[in-house]
Design a protein around this motif. Sequence first.
Motif, short mmCIF file in Angstrom:
data_model
loop_
_atom_site.label_atom_id
_atom_site.label_comp_id
_atom_site.label_asym_id
_atom_site.label_seq_id
_atom_site.Cartn_x
_atom_site.Cartn_y
_atom_site.Cartn_z
N ASP A 1 0.79 -1.23 0.00
CA ASP A 1 0.00 0.00 0.00
C ASP A 1 0.82 1.28 0.00
OD1 ASP A 1 -2.26 -1.54 0.07
OD2 ASP A 1 -2.60 -1.34 2.23
N TRP A 2 2.14 1.19 -0.14
CA TRP A 2 2.96 2.38 0.00
C TRP A 2 3.96 2.54 -1.15
CZ3 TRP A 2 2.70 5.87 4.24
CH2 TRP A 2 1.78 5.50 5.23
N PHE A 3 4.23 3.81 -1.48
CA PHE A 3 5.33 4.17 -2.36
C PHE A 3 6.50 4.66 -1.50
CE2 PHE A 3 1.70 5.24 -5.26
CZ PHE A 3 2.00 4.33 -6.26
N VAL A 4 7.68 4.66 -2.09
CA VAL A 4 8.86 5.19 -1.39
C VAL A 4 9.76 5.89 -2.39
CG1 VAL A 4 10.16 3.02 -1.65
CG2 VAL A 4 10.78 4.63 0.17
N PHE A 5 10.38 6.99 -1.98
CA PHE A 5 11.39 7.65 -2.81
C PHE A 5 12.35 8.42 -1.92
CE2 PHE A 5 7.71 10.50 -2.65
CZ PHE A 5 8.26 11.74 -2.36
N ALA A 6 13.53 8.67 -2.46
CA ALA A 6 14.56 9.43 -1.74
C ALA A 6 14.20 10.91 -1.80
CB ALA A 6 15.93 9.18 -2.35
N ARG A 7 14.08 11.55 -0.65
CA ARG A 7 13.70 12.95 -0.59
C ARG A 7 14.90 13.83 -0.91
NH1 ARG A 7 11.38 16.00 4.76
NH2 ARG A 7 13.49 15.61 5.52
N PRO A 8 14.75 14.76 -1.86
CA PRO A 8 15.85 15.69 -2.15
C PRO A 8 16.04 16.68 -0.99
CG PRO A 8 14.29 15.59 -3.98
CD PRO A 8 13.64 14.92 -2.81
N SER A 9 17.28 17.04 -0.74
CA SER A 9 17.57 18.08 0.23
C SER A 9 17.37 19.44 -0.42
CB SER A 9 19.02 17.95 0.71
OG SER A 9 19.37 19.00 1.57
N GLY A 10 16.74 20.35 0.28
CA GLY A 10 16.53 21.67 -0.29
C GLY A 10 15.36 22.39 0.32
#
Length: 418
Positions: free
Chosen positions: A116-125
């Motif tokens: 039930d979930w997506f995942v991604f690397a969060r950009p710094s900024g």
Amino acid sequence: MAPHDLRRPFKRPLISDQEKRRQHSLLRQAQNRRDAQNHARFLASTALSLEQPHEPEPEPELHDEPIPDSEAPESPRELDVVGASKLKGAEARKWFAKQLMHPEWMIDIPENLSQDWFVFARPSGKRCFVVSCNGTTISRLRNGSILHRFPSALPNGARRKDSSGPAQSYSILDCIFHEVDQTYYVIDMVCWRGYSLYDCAAEFRFFWLNSKLAETGACKPPSHYHKYRFSLVPVYCCDQSGLGAAYTGSVPYVKDGLLFYNKHAHYQAGITPLALVWKDENCSQYVMDTDSKGQVPNQQQVVLELQEGGKLSTSDDLPVVFGCLDEGFMHQQELHSGCLVRFAIGEGGLVLMDGKLEKADLNYLGKANRARASADSFSKIMFQYSVRHSPLRIDDLLGSVNSAADETNKVCDIEMDG
């Protein structure tokens, strides 16, 4: 539950009611469908017309709290779009600051994480809204201040003779501006060509974002009519391969943790348990909170709001009470209702029972910095506490998705044997 009792394998007792709140949020969004079209229209109008404050407001550092100090949501009785349309100046900026969807910190692994979930690397900024309308594009920071005003390849984002579609149509993107490569990384889509996506599930919003953004040419290198580049972040289903790719995969930006989105979640302004942020030292420079000098203090520090009767609470929609100050102490320290107060968590730690806070060992440090506008959230406090005593590790997350995959395989084997 003593602090050292928090250490556990991935199938651990829940240390909060985060899962219950996730289920409640899914139910509530199905029952309370707002007038999303009017909401999106007013948000776009506000972004374009809101005056810049005479004195620049400080932009909080991302490593301190993904829910910025100036943006914690008010009570559930917050203003609707009609009421907000009457606001001016600072009050209008305050309303605008609450319109981004902010993740809770992951303190318990969600059920059905792999399905039930997506995942991604969060950009710094710098987190911001980007609005294109009437031949211009504006990005506004989380406190409502303008980051950039520029031409772009987004729909109606620049004054061009060959532009198509009605000039008054607008698009709204949820972005993170990455200073190093001067790129807007788009993490969500709120509105596209006047069509609101507020009440659409994340699964559809991500599909729409991927299919529509590339068509505009916004992902191409900068040009005369397109000052900044836009880029998509790779989003994965949170199975074993997807989680591994988000955690270890190469990306063109500096990572600041992992973001998890429930596939069924609508775009909800304010803090939501249907979006989660998780960090460790391998995917973020900022795992533990630092002080003004950039140093990690020996004891975890928390900021709580002083309520009527001396209660000390978090910034959540339903505040969590961490303790109470007596009237004499409040008078001595010149504290009053509404003050933000800083404490250190002592050796007694945090005592929890069935996911609820029972007791907190708080040591008074003083009033919080005047730049702060709200207390810490409960999930932030608990995440920071777990990092110090028993962090939720990547192996725990991988173990959870692998366990789910094993169960699925067992079911398939049984069906085939039948």
